[in-house]
Design a protein around this motif. Structure first.
Motif, PDB file in Angstrom:
ATOM      1  N   GLY A   5       0.806  -1.212   0.000  1.00 12.25           N
ATOM      2  CA  GLY A   5       0.000   0.000   0.000  1.00 12.25           C
ATOM      3  C   GLY A   5       0.839   1.262   0.000  1.00 12.25           C
ATOM      4  N   VAL A   6       1.937   1.253   0.756  1.00 11.53           N
ATOM      5  CA  VAL A   6       2.835   2.410   0.793  1.00 11.53           C
ATOM      6  C   VAL A   6       3.494   2.606  -0.568  1.00 11.53           C
ATOM      7  N   ALA A   7       3.959   1.527  -1.172  1.00 11.62           N
ATOM      8  CA  ALA A   7       4.592   1.629  -2.485  1.00 11.62           C
ATOM      9  C   ALA A   7       3.602   2.118  -3.535  1.00 11.62           C
ATOM     10  N   TYR A   8       2.378   1.609  -3.485  1.00 11.17           N
ATOM     11  CA  TYR A   8       1.350   2.044  -4.437  1.00 11.17           C
ATOM     12  C   TYR A   8       1.035   3.524  -4.237  1.00 11.17           C
ATOM     13  N   GLU A   9       0.994   3.955  -2.976  1.00 13.75           N
ATOM     14  CA  GLU A   9       0.712   5.362  -2.679  1.00 13.75           C
ATOM     15  C   GLU A   9       1.795   6.264  -3.258  1.00 13.75           C
ATOM     16  N   LEU A  10       3.046   5.906  -3.067  1.00  9.28           N
ATOM     17  CA  LEU A  10       4.135   6.749  -3.538  1.00  9.28           C
ATOM     18  C   LEU A  10       4.193   6.820  -5.059  1.00  9.28           C
ATOM     19  N   GLU A  11       3.760   5.774  -5.720  1.00  9.14           N
ATOM     20  CA  GLU A  11       3.815   5.769  -7.177  1.00  9.14           C
ATOM     21  C   GLU A  11       2.573   6.364  -7.826  1.00  9.14           C
ATOM     22  N   SER A  12       1.469   6.454  -7.100  1.00 10.19           N
ATOM     23  CA  SER A  12       0.231   6.861  -7.752  1.00 10.19           C
ATOM     24  C   SER A  12      -0.204   8.295  -7.454  1.00 10.19           C
ATOM     25  N   ILE A  13       0.429   8.972  -6.497  1.00  5.52           N
ATOM     26  CA  ILE A  13       0.035  10.354  -6.211  1.00  5.52           C
ATOM     27  C   ILE A  13       1.198  11.292  -6.496  1.00  5.52           C
ATOM     28  N   PRO A  14       0.911  12.552  -6.802  1.00 10.20           N
ATOM     29  CA  PRO A  14       1.992  13.506  -7.050  1.00 10.20           C
ATOM     30  C   PRO A  14       2.775  13.804  -5.767  1.00 10.20           C
ATOM     31  N   ALA A  15       3.998  14.263  -5.941  1.00 15.77           N
ATOM     32  CA  ALA A  15       4.870  14.511  -4.793  1.00 15.77           C
ATOM     33  C   ALA A  15       4.311  15.570  -3.856  1.00 15.77           C
ATOM     34  N   SER A  16       3.514  16.492  -4.358  1.00 16.81           N
ATOM     35  CA  SER A  16       2.948  17.538  -3.505  1.00 16.81           C
ATOM     36  C   SER A  16       1.871  17.000  -2.556  1.00 16.81           C
ATOM     37  N   SER A  17       1.358  15.808  -2.820  1.00 16.15           N
ATOM     38  CA  SER A  17       0.296  15.233  -1.987  1.00 16.15           C
ATOM     39  C   SER A  17       0.774  14.082  -1.118  1.00 16.15           C
ATOM     40  N   TYR A  18       2.079  13.916  -0.952  1.00 19.16           N
ATOM     41  CA  TYR A  18       2.606  12.802  -0.161  1.00 19.16           C
ATOM     42  C   TYR A  18       2.121  12.857   1.291  1.00 19.16           C
ATOM     43  N   SER A  19       2.095  14.048   1.892  1.00 18.39           N
ATOM     44  CA  SER A  19       1.699  14.133   3.300  1.00 18.39           C
ATOM     45  C   SER A  19       0.232  13.761   3.493  1.00 18.39           C
ATOM     46  N   LEU A  20      -0.637  14.232   2.611  1.00 15.21           N
ATOM     47  CA  LEU A  20      -2.057  13.890   2.708  1.00 15.21           C
ATOM     48  C   LEU A  20      -2.275  12.401   2.441  1.00 15.21           C
ATOM     49  N   GLY A  21      -1.570  11.860   1.466  1.00 12.51           N
ATOM     50  CA  GLY A  21      -1.685  10.437   1.170  1.00 12.51           C
ATOM     51  C   GLY A  21      -1.188   9.571   2.305  1.00 12.51           C
ATOM     52  N   SER A  22      -0.090   9.981   2.928  1.00  8.68           N
ATOM     53  CA  SER A  22       0.451   9.223   4.050  1.00  8.68           C
ATOM     54  C   SER A  22      -0.486   9.276   5.246  1.00  8.68           C
ATOM     55  N   ALA A  23      -1.072  10.438   5.486  1.00  7.75           N
ATOM     56  CA  ALA A  23      -2.013  10.566   6.605  1.00  7.75           C
ATOM     57  C   ALA A  23      -3.248   9.701   6.384  1.00  7.75           C
ATOM     58  N   SER A  24      -3.769   9.686   5.162  1.00  2.00           N
ATOM     59  CA  SER A  24      -4.955   8.869   4.899  1.00  2.00           C
ATOM     60  C   SER A  24      -4.631   7.382   4.956  1.00  2.00           C
ATOM     61  N   LEU A  25      -3.442   6.999   4.508  1.00  2.00           N
ATOM     62  CA  LEU A  25      -3.035   5.600   4.586  1.00  2.00           C
ATOM     63  C   LEU A  25      -2.900   5.158   6.036  1.00  2.00           C
ATOM     64  N   THR A  26      -2.303   5.999   6.869  1.00  2.00           N
ATOM     65  CA  THR A  26      -2.141   5.671   8.277  1.00  2.00           C
ATOM     66  C   THR A  26      -3.493   5.599   8.981  1.00  2.00           C
ATOM     67  N   ALA A  27      -4.393   6.530   8.672  1.00  2.00           N
ATOM     68  CA  ALA A  27      -5.727   6.497   9.279  1.00  2.00           C
ATOM     69  C   ALA A  27      -6.480   5.230   8.866  1.00  2.00           C
ATOM     70  N   GLY A  28      -6.374   4.861   7.599  1.00  2.00           N
ATOM     71  CA  GLY A  28      -7.016   3.633   7.142  1.00  2.00           C
ATOM     72  C   GLY A  28      -6.427   2.390   7.773  1.00  2.00           C
ATOM     73  N   TYR A  29      -5.113   2.392   7.954  1.00  2.17           N
ATOM     74  CA  TYR A  29      -4.429   1.248   8.578  1.00  2.17           C
ATOM     75  C   TYR A  29      -4.877   1.096  10.026  1.00  2.17           C
ATOM     76  N   ARG A  30      -4.920   2.207  10.760  1.00  5.02           N
ATOM     77  CA  ARG A  30      -5.327   2.154  12.174  1.00  5.02           C
ATOM     78  C   ARG A  30      -6.797   1.767  12.317  1.00  5.02           C
ATOM     79  N   THR A  31      -7.644   2.282  11.440  1.00  3.43           N
ATOM     80  CA  THR A  31      -9.057   1.927  11.481  1.00  3.43           C
ATOM     81  C   THR A  31      -9.250   0.444  11.163  1.00  3.43           C
ATOM     82  N   GLY A  32      -8.490  -0.049  10.196  1.00  5.33           N
ATOM     83  CA  GLY A  32      -8.550  -1.467   9.868  1.00  5.33           C
ATOM     84  C   GLY A  32      -8.116  -2.347  11.024  1.00  5.33           C
ATOM     85  N   LEU A  33      -7.077  -1.929  11.743  1.00  9.13           N
ATOM     86  CA  LEU A  33      -6.644  -2.691  12.923  1.00  9.13           C
ATOM     87  C   LEU A  33      -7.744  -2.728  13.984  1.00  9.13           C
TER      88      LEU A  33
END
Length: 75
Positions: A5-33
């Motif tokens: 998921g992290v690799a897909y995130e880094l390859e599929s979003i622009p560099a300017s949106s890395y922080s927002l993408g990382s935050a949403s990935l972390t929120a989804g990961y924690r919610t899934g747990l």
């Protein structure tokens, strides 16, 4: 699956949106747990521990199949 998921995130979003993408990935990961832990306890209460872990394994296999079937993003 988390690293995929992290690799897909880094390859599929622009560099300017890395922080927002990382935050949403972390929120989804924690919610899934949280839901996974509560779901296992709920199914163990209804049926048995063996059934609850079999359901968890089926969900994990389905998630892996979705990740494998998703096309690779190209920049």
């Amino acid at each position: 699956l988390y690293m995929v998921g992290v690799a897909y995130e880094l390859e599929s979003i622009p560099a300017s949106s890395y922080s927002l993408g990382s935050a949403s990935l972390t929120a989804g990961y924690r919610t899934g747990l949280l839901y996974a832990g509560a779901g296992v306890l709920y199914f163990a209460h209804i049926a048995s521990w063996q059934t609850s872990f079999q359901i968890s394994a089926c969900i994990a296999i389905c998630a892996a199949i979705v990740l494998i079937a998703t096309p690779e993003p190209y920049k």
